[in-house]
Design a protein around this motif. Structure first.
Motif, mmCIF file in Angstrom:
data_model
loop_
_atom_site.group_PDB
_atom_site.id
_atom_site.type_symbol
_atom_site.label_atom_id
_atom_site.label_comp_id
_atom_site.label_asym_id
_atom_site.label_seq_id
_atom_site.Cartn_x
_atom_site.Cartn_y
_atom_site.Cartn_z
ATOM 1 N N TYR A 34 22.388 -10.045 64.545
ATOM 2 C CA TYR A 34 22.665 -8.732 63.969
ATOM 3 C C TYR A 34 23.897 -8.737 63.059
ATOM 4 O O TYR A 34 24.043 -7.873 62.210
ATOM 5 N N SER A 35 24.789 -9.717 63.252
ATOM 6 C CA SER A 35 25.999 -9.736 62.423
ATOM 7 C C SER A 35 25.668 -10.059 60.966
ATOM 8 O O SER A 35 26.469 -9.805 60.077
ATOM 9 N N PHE A 36 24.481 -10.631 60.723
ATOM 10 C CA PHE A 36 24.093 -10.969 59.349
ATOM 11 C C PHE A 36 23.193 -9.906 58.734
ATOM 12 O O PHE A 36 22.599 -10.121 57.679
ATOM 13 N N ASN A 37 23.088 -8.775 59.432
ATOM 14 C CA ASN A 37 22.209 -7.708 58.930
ATOM 15 C C ASN A 37 22.916 -6.920 57.822
ATOM 16 O O ASN A 37 24.057 -6.493 57.981
ATOM 17 N N ALA A 38 22.216 -6.734 56.689
ATOM 18 C CA ALA A 38 22.824 -6.014 55.562
ATOM 19 C C ALA A 38 22.958 -4.522 55.854
ATOM 20 O O ALA A 38 23.825 -3.847 55.296
ATOM 21 N N PRO A 235 27.676 -3.343 62.257
ATOM 22 C CA PRO A 235 27.535 -4.760 61.920
ATOM 23 C C PRO A 235 28.883 -5.458 61.783
ATOM 24 O O PRO A 235 28.989 -6.656 62.060
ATOM 25 N N GLU A 236 29.924 -4.714 61.396
ATOM 26 C CA GLU A 236 31.240 -5.350 61.307
ATOM 27 C C GLU A 236 31.710 -5.799 62.691
ATOM 28 O O GLU A 236 32.247 -6.886 62.860
ATOM 29 N N LEU A 237 31.458 -4.921 63.699
ATOM 30 C CA LEU A 237 31.783 -5.285 65.083
ATOM 31 C C LEU A 237 31.014 -6.536 65.494
ATOM 32 O O LEU A 237 31.550 -7.428 66.156
ATOM 33 N N ASN A 238 29.738 -6.613 65.068
ATOM 34 C CA ASN A 238 28.942 -7.801 65.391
ATOM 35 C C ASN A 238 29.527 -9.054 64.742
ATOM 36 O O ASN A 238 29.517 -10.126 65.341
ATOM 37 N N ALA A 239 30.037 -8.908 63.510
ATOM 38 C CA ALA A 239 30.650 -10.049 62.833
ATOM 39 C C ALA A 239 31.910 -10.494 63.577
ATOM 40 O O ALA A 239 32.123 -11.689 63.814
ATOM 41 N N ILE A 240 32.743 -9.519 63.968
ATOM 42 C CA ILE A 240 33.947 -9.832 64.744
ATOM 43 C C ILE A 240 33.553 -10.547 66.033
ATOM 44 O O ILE A 240 34.119 -11.587 66.393
ATOM 45 N N ALA A 241 32.547 -9.987 66.725
ATOM 46 C CA ALA A 241 32.102 -10.565 67.993
ATOM 47 C C ALA A 241 31.613 -11.993 67.791
ATOM 48 O O ALA A 241 31.915 -12.880 68.591
ATOM 49 N N THR A 242 30.862 -12.219 66.706
ATOM 50 C CA THR A 242 30.333 -13.563 66.447
ATOM 51 C C THR A 242 31.468 -14.560 66.240
ATOM 52 O O THR A 242 31.447 -15.670 66.786
#
Lengths: 267, 309
Positions: A34-38, A235-242
């Motif tokens: 999900y972190s790569f979702n636009a 998605p930003e939270l997902n990027a941080i989490a990743t």
């Protein structure tokens, strides 16, 4: 004639274990995907994008929280590892130690108490003696609850080690400091390293205590992430989490490799 | 540098070593006593005192002896001072117990077969599988709970997948006890698998063969041989899972929503917005008592088991 079935084999365990590992890793994989979702709405896939990583890395509040967490964890790890090391040396190597059993229980006490109880109790203490500085509160509390995690691996290492080399060193007129530095410490280093890594991990990961004790200027990473989650998944939270998942997995692998090498060398 | 003591011969063989470790016992333990005394024993003593103090008018508390904090767990005081039995906090305590117990049992149900399977693998693969069990535990707990929010929540993976299978759209599995339980099982699972594995690995395989030779089938062997011999690992795992489950805060506050509280979230609330410190302290003492009872109970069981052998 050989047995046509192995009595120690239970059918179906292989697939069950495979499913178990899918269960362990699938949730983490979901965050990564999900972190790569636009799309801004995390659940609706509209295309591949790395834009959320850019905005995560430019997030000043995130970097502040990371800095706070790293400083607190570094101090807490150093303090708790040193205290745990001296306690383990005294408990395992000391002669005629009074209160040996009691001291060991005291060092391990944070493991026996629910963290939330200790957290509110510490909050009351700090408000009674008027300690307002968030960083000071966090480093004291973290040092305390990290100590048993640093203590247990060091203790295990010391206990499994024979006294021969230390005795030889003392017989060769090495003073106690030289013996400790040149003989004991190198031998127990894998235990000290594992203990310090565990303490660091526990401090970085702590939410319950940090949430109650941190002040405006001393938000730690998990407390900041909690506030992001409360504001809604993004998605930003997902990027941080990743990024954090990646960092922990690398750290874990390094730690386990060092521990395994230490175990092999002295085996 | 030319130290005269270097040539002092009057020591017996064990004397240097005895001196070496002698005063370490005091100075070595002093820092841990100071740290734990200040950051642990003192706060616990204070919270015990606060639990019998009087609630302050504007938050905080006053040092007047008062059992109102404990009374409030079961009874609500009306405007005229009459006491009315209110089960709401008792329900929270019961929910905490049930969720922690269910978490422990579910973890155990997975841990035993998985640990048994891993223990039967060749050494190389065994090490890798143990590493794979440990690995997720290094990922921050809050992220492991968050993962389940993405999966179960509105527009999450599971509702979307079900929608694809012609289930009604817009389902959410969040904000109930099941969601809390799901996250708790997931976060504490490695704490059960690892000690159970450590015990199962030490299991003497010839005992399983002996059981089979005596016509015990797999089920009987599991129940009468494997489980009793792995009891130390199972008990250790149960402690490692049950104790933090009782004090869980993250899982109920993120997955359970505002209404489905556990003791941990109830305590936290009393020191935040709710602001009834003596009541919060009383609940904290109750939680600590539950944990201590459980630990004493398991310690006694273990002692009796050892005595019986």
């Amino acid at each position: 004639m050989s047995l046509h079935h192995d009595v120690k084999r239970y059918p179906g365990l292989g697939p069950l274990t495979a499913l178990f590992f899918v269960y362990l890793y699938a949730p983490l994989a979901v965050i990564v995907v999900y972190s790569f979702n636009a799309n801004r709405v995390a659940g609706v896939w509209t295309g591949f994008s790395t834009q959320w990583y850019a905005s995560a890395l430019n997030n000043a509040a995130l970097m502040n929280a990371l800095e706070t967490s790293l400083i607190v964890a570094a101090i807490a790890t150093t303090v708790s590892t040193l205290i745990a090391l001296s306690a383990a040396l005294a408990i395992i190597r000391g002669k005629n130690v009074r209160f040996r059993k009691l001291s060991e229980t005291v060092v391990n006490l944070p493991l026996l108490l629910p963290e939330i109880v200790l957290a509110v109790a510490t909050l009351i203490l700090f408000s009674l003696i008027d300690v307002q500085n968030g960083m000071l509160r966090l480093t004291i509390a973290h040092s305390a609850f990290c100590t048993p995690f640093a203590f247990l691996p060091i203790r295990a290492r010391l206990q499994g080690m024979s006294l021969d080399l230390e005795e030889a060193s003392a017989d060769l007129y090495a003073d106690r400091w030289t013996t400790f530095r040149r003989v004991t410490l190198p031998l127990i280093f894998p235990g000290v390293f594992s203990g310090a890594m565990l303490a660091f991990l526990i401090s970085m990961d702590d939410f319950i205590t940090s949430n109650l004790l941190s002040t405006g200027g001393s938000t730690t990473l998990p407390v900041y992430i909690f506030s992001l989650i409360r504001a809604g998944t993004s998605p930003e939270l997902n990027a941080i989490a990743t990024l954090l998942i990646l960092a922990s997995l690398i750290l874990a692998t390094v730690a386990l490799l060092v521990a395994a090498r230490g175990a092999r060398e002295t085996a | 540098m030319t130290d005269t003591t270097l040539h002092a011969p009057a020591e017996t063989d064990s004397a240097p070593r005895a001196r070496f470790w002698h005063d370490l016992s005091f100075w070595g333990l002093l820092p841990s006593w100071l740290l734990m005394g200040f950051a642990l024993i003192l706060p616990i003593a204070i919270i015990a005192a606060v639990s019998v103090a009087t609630r302050g008018a504007h938050g905080g508390f006053a040092w007047d002896f008062n059992l109102a904090g404990y009374r409030q767990i079961l009874w609500n005081e009306g405007w005229t001072g009459e006491l009315e039995f209110t089960p709401q906090y008792l329900l929270i305590i019961a929910r905490t117990f049930l969720l922690a117990g269910a978490t422990t049992l579910i973890c155990l149900a997975f841990a035993v077969p998985v640990a048994y399977f891993i223990s039967r693998q060749p050494p190389g693969r065994k090490a890798i599988l143990v590493y794979l069990v440990t690995l997720p535990f290094w990922v921050s707990m809050i992220l492991r709970v968050y993962a389940w929010m993405i999966i179960l929540g509105k527009d999450g993976t599971l509702p979307k997948a079900l929608e694809f299978l012609d289930f009604p759209a817009g389902m959410s599995f969040m904000f109930n006890d099941g969601a809390t339980l799901t996250a708790m099982v997931y976060t504490y699972m490695p704490l059960m698998v690892l000690p159970v594995f450590a015990s199962i690995e030490k299991l003497d395989g010839t005992l399983i063969e002996a059981s089979h030779d005596l016509y015990g089938n797999r089920w009987v062997t599991l129940r009468r041989v494997i489980l009793p011999l792995t009891a130390p690992g199972i008990i250790a795992g149960a402690i490692l899972v049950f104790v933090p489950s009782l004090g869980a805060v993250l899982e109920p506050s993120l997955m359970g929503g505002g209404k489905e509280m556990m003791m941990g979230t109830l305590i936290q609330l009393q020191f935040g917005g709710g602001r009834n410190w003596p009541f919060g302290a009383a609940i904290a003492m109750a939680l600590m008592a539950l944990v201590m009872l459980f630990l004493v109970f398991t310690a006694l069981r273990a002692a009796r088991r050892e005595a019986a052998q």
